[in-house]
Design a protein around this motif. Sequence first.
Motif, PDB file in Angstrom:
ATOM      1  N   THR A 188      43.093  42.817  39.750  1.00 13.92           N
ATOM      2  CA  THR A 188      42.690  42.285  38.621  1.00 13.92           C
ATOM      3  C   THR A 188      41.893  43.389  37.698  1.00 13.92           C
ATOM      4  N   ARG A 189      41.665  43.018  36.754  1.00 11.09           N
ATOM      5  CA  ARG A 189      40.628  43.739  35.941  1.00 11.09           C
ATOM      6  C   ARG A 189      39.309  43.766  36.497  1.00 11.09           C
ATOM      7  N   LYS A 190      38.716  42.473  36.627  1.00  9.03           N
ATOM      8  CA  LYS A 190      37.563  42.349  37.216  1.00  9.03           C
ATOM      9  C   LYS A 190      37.454  42.665  38.561  1.00  9.03           C
ATOM     10  N   SER A 193      36.757  46.540  38.800  1.00 10.89           N
ATOM     11  CA  SER A 193      35.406  46.899  37.931  1.00 10.89           C
ATOM     12  C   SER A 193      34.341  46.966  38.712  1.00 10.89           C
ATOM     13  N   GLU A 228      44.905  51.978  39.580  1.00 11.40           N
ATOM     14  CA  GLU A 228      43.531  51.713  39.166  1.00 11.40           C
ATOM     15  C   GLU A 228      42.500  52.578  40.088  1.00 11.40           C
TER      16      GLU A 228
END
Length: 326
Positions: A188-190, A193, A228
């Motif tokens: 996920t993006r979180k 991060s 990512e």
Amino acid sequence: MKIAFVGKGGSGKTTLSSLFIRHLAATGAPVLAVDADINQHLGAALGLDEAEAAALPAMGERLPLIKDHLRGSNPRITSVETMIKTTPPGEGSRLLRVCEDNPVYEACARQVELDGGAVRLMVTGPFTDADLGVACYHSKTGAVELCLNHLVDGPGEYVVVDMTAGSDSFASGMFTRFDITFLVAEPTRKGVSVYRQYKEYARDYGVVLKVVGNKVQGPDDLDFLRTEVGDDLLMTVGHSDWVRAMEKGRPLRFEFLEDANRRALRALQVATDATYELRDWERYTRQMVHFHLKNAASWGDARTGADLAAQIDPGFVLGEGVAAPA
């Protein structure tokens, strides 16, 4: 070898670290497990019931004993009270080793029996009602940092630390104390991060960082992580009925862990062992001194800061050949 598991809250870092600890114990390797997360869950993940986990001795409450032992006869440390979490060892300091008995382990570590072996477990201790509004939890994790600064481990010995969530470990120099750091990330993006934060903060310190993708359910999740995090992606872990049973308090024998997840744990060990040849005790000691000097400079009392800086032994390099007084 010193290993850290990091990641955002809920990413599964405690679960992954507990599985890796079980895997290492099953191989017969000596393991020191440390719960450095203020949310104390590693004991339960290793099979302790609620009462057993609550009864584990808190390192933060035994800090004077830890300091007294580690200080040894070091003439640069005038008293236990002058030691802080970043105080480095020097001539006369007592060092910790994984395979030994000492007062620190006697007071702070407990043997945890696993179906594949046994490990020593140490915990910082939880954030208590007495701490609310008056204390910073980094003062508790400081006990872990002080022990890691004085710990000498060799090949085939493992110190596995379940760290605080997110990038909070950068509030001290503890993130430089490891041979390898496994960042557990969800697709996920979180999830990624935290990886980007960690990668940026650790960039100039020679930190070996590998990503373990967790809760990966298909090719799309895998492609997302590869895009990512690139080459830092070491492996991925998907659904596990064994883990679900453990989380419900119905643990199966470790030998019944799914083959794919057993292979993943072996990959973690291979990656860990490969970092041994990268060890640089001079750099390790230099980073220790760097963060201690930063800590000393931050003191509002110039005299105290100068006294802390004077604790550094310029000729001392921590390493496997260093002798420590009994």
